[in-house]
Design a protein around this motif. Structure first.
Motif, short mmCIF file in Angstrom:
data_model
loop_
_atom_site.label_atom_id
_atom_site.label_comp_id
_atom_site.label_asym_id
_atom_site.label_seq_id
_atom_site.Cartn_x
_atom_site.Cartn_y
_atom_site.Cartn_z
N GLU A 58 0.84 -1.21 0.00
CA GLU A 58 0.00 0.00 0.00
C GLU A 58 0.87 1.26 0.00
O GLU A 58 0.58 2.22 -0.69
CB GLU A 58 -0.92 0.00 1.21
N HIS A 63 -1.81 6.12 -6.14
CA HIS A 63 -3.28 6.20 -6.14
C HIS A 63 -3.82 5.95 -7.55
O HIS A 63 -4.84 5.30 -7.73
CB HIS A 63 -3.72 7.57 -5.61
N THR A 66 -4.04 2.18 -8.71
CA THR A 66 -5.14 1.37 -8.18
C THR A 66 -6.50 1.98 -8.46
O THR A 66 -7.51 1.45 -8.03
CB THR A 66 -4.98 1.18 -6.67
N ARG A 67 -6.50 3.13 -9.15
CA ARG A 67 -7.75 3.83 -9.48
C ARG A 67 -8.61 4.06 -8.25
O ARG A 67 -9.82 3.87 -8.26
CB ARG A 67 -8.52 3.09 -10.56
N GLY A 68 -7.97 4.42 -7.15
CA GLY A 68 -8.70 4.75 -5.94
C GLY A 68 -8.96 3.59 -5.00
O GLY A 68 -9.42 3.78 -3.88
N TRP A 69 -8.65 2.38 -5.43
CA TRP A 69 -8.88 1.22 -4.57
C TRP A 69 -7.88 1.23 -3.42
O TRP A 69 -6.71 1.54 -3.59
CB TRP A 69 -8.69 -0.07 -5.37
N LEU A 70 -8.35 0.93 -2.23
CA LEU A 70 -7.47 0.79 -1.08
C LEU A 70 -7.65 -0.60 -0.50
O LEU A 70 -8.76 -1.12 -0.44
CB LEU A 70 -7.82 1.83 0.00
N PRO A 71 -6.56 -1.21 -0.06
CA PRO A 71 -6.67 -2.56 0.51
C PRO A 71 -7.41 -2.55 1.84
O PRO A 71 -7.44 -1.55 2.54
CB PRO A 71 -5.22 -2.99 0.70
N SER A 72 -8.00 -3.68 2.16
CA SER A 72 -8.67 -3.86 3.44
C SER A 72 -7.83 -4.84 4.25
O SER A 72 -7.46 -5.90 3.75
CB SER A 72 -10.07 -4.43 3.22
#
Length: 82
Positions: A58, A63, A66-72
């Motif tokens: 991460e 940014h 990942t086109r705005g995707w953030l890991p959980s």
């Protein structure tokens, strides 16, 4: 087929076992020679390692990549299990 154990604290990765959870559980227990506590320890260590890898990734991702995707870091509750 005999499997060589190493002096490492962790067993080598278990091969892909498909989507059969019962088979996966039996395979993990067999790998640890029936020692459920050791199997749990290894799985918890694996979870910690993967969370660290996710945090490192991460920090290195852009940014835009990942086109705005953030890991959980925690999985969502499985509502299909029964």
């Amino acid at each position: 087929m005999a499997t060589e154990r190493t002096s490492e604290t962790h067993a080598p990765a278990v091969p892909d076992l498909g989507n059969d959870p019962a088979f996966e559980v039996e395979a993990v227990l067999a790998w640890h020679e029936g020692d459920a506590r050791q199997a749990i320890r290894t799985l918890l260590d694996d979870c910690r390692h993967l969370k660290l890898q996710l945090a490192l990734t991460e920090g290195a991702m852009s940014h835009g990549m990942t086109r705005g995707w953030l890991p959980s870091y925690e999985r969502k509750a499985d509502t299909t299990a029964g």
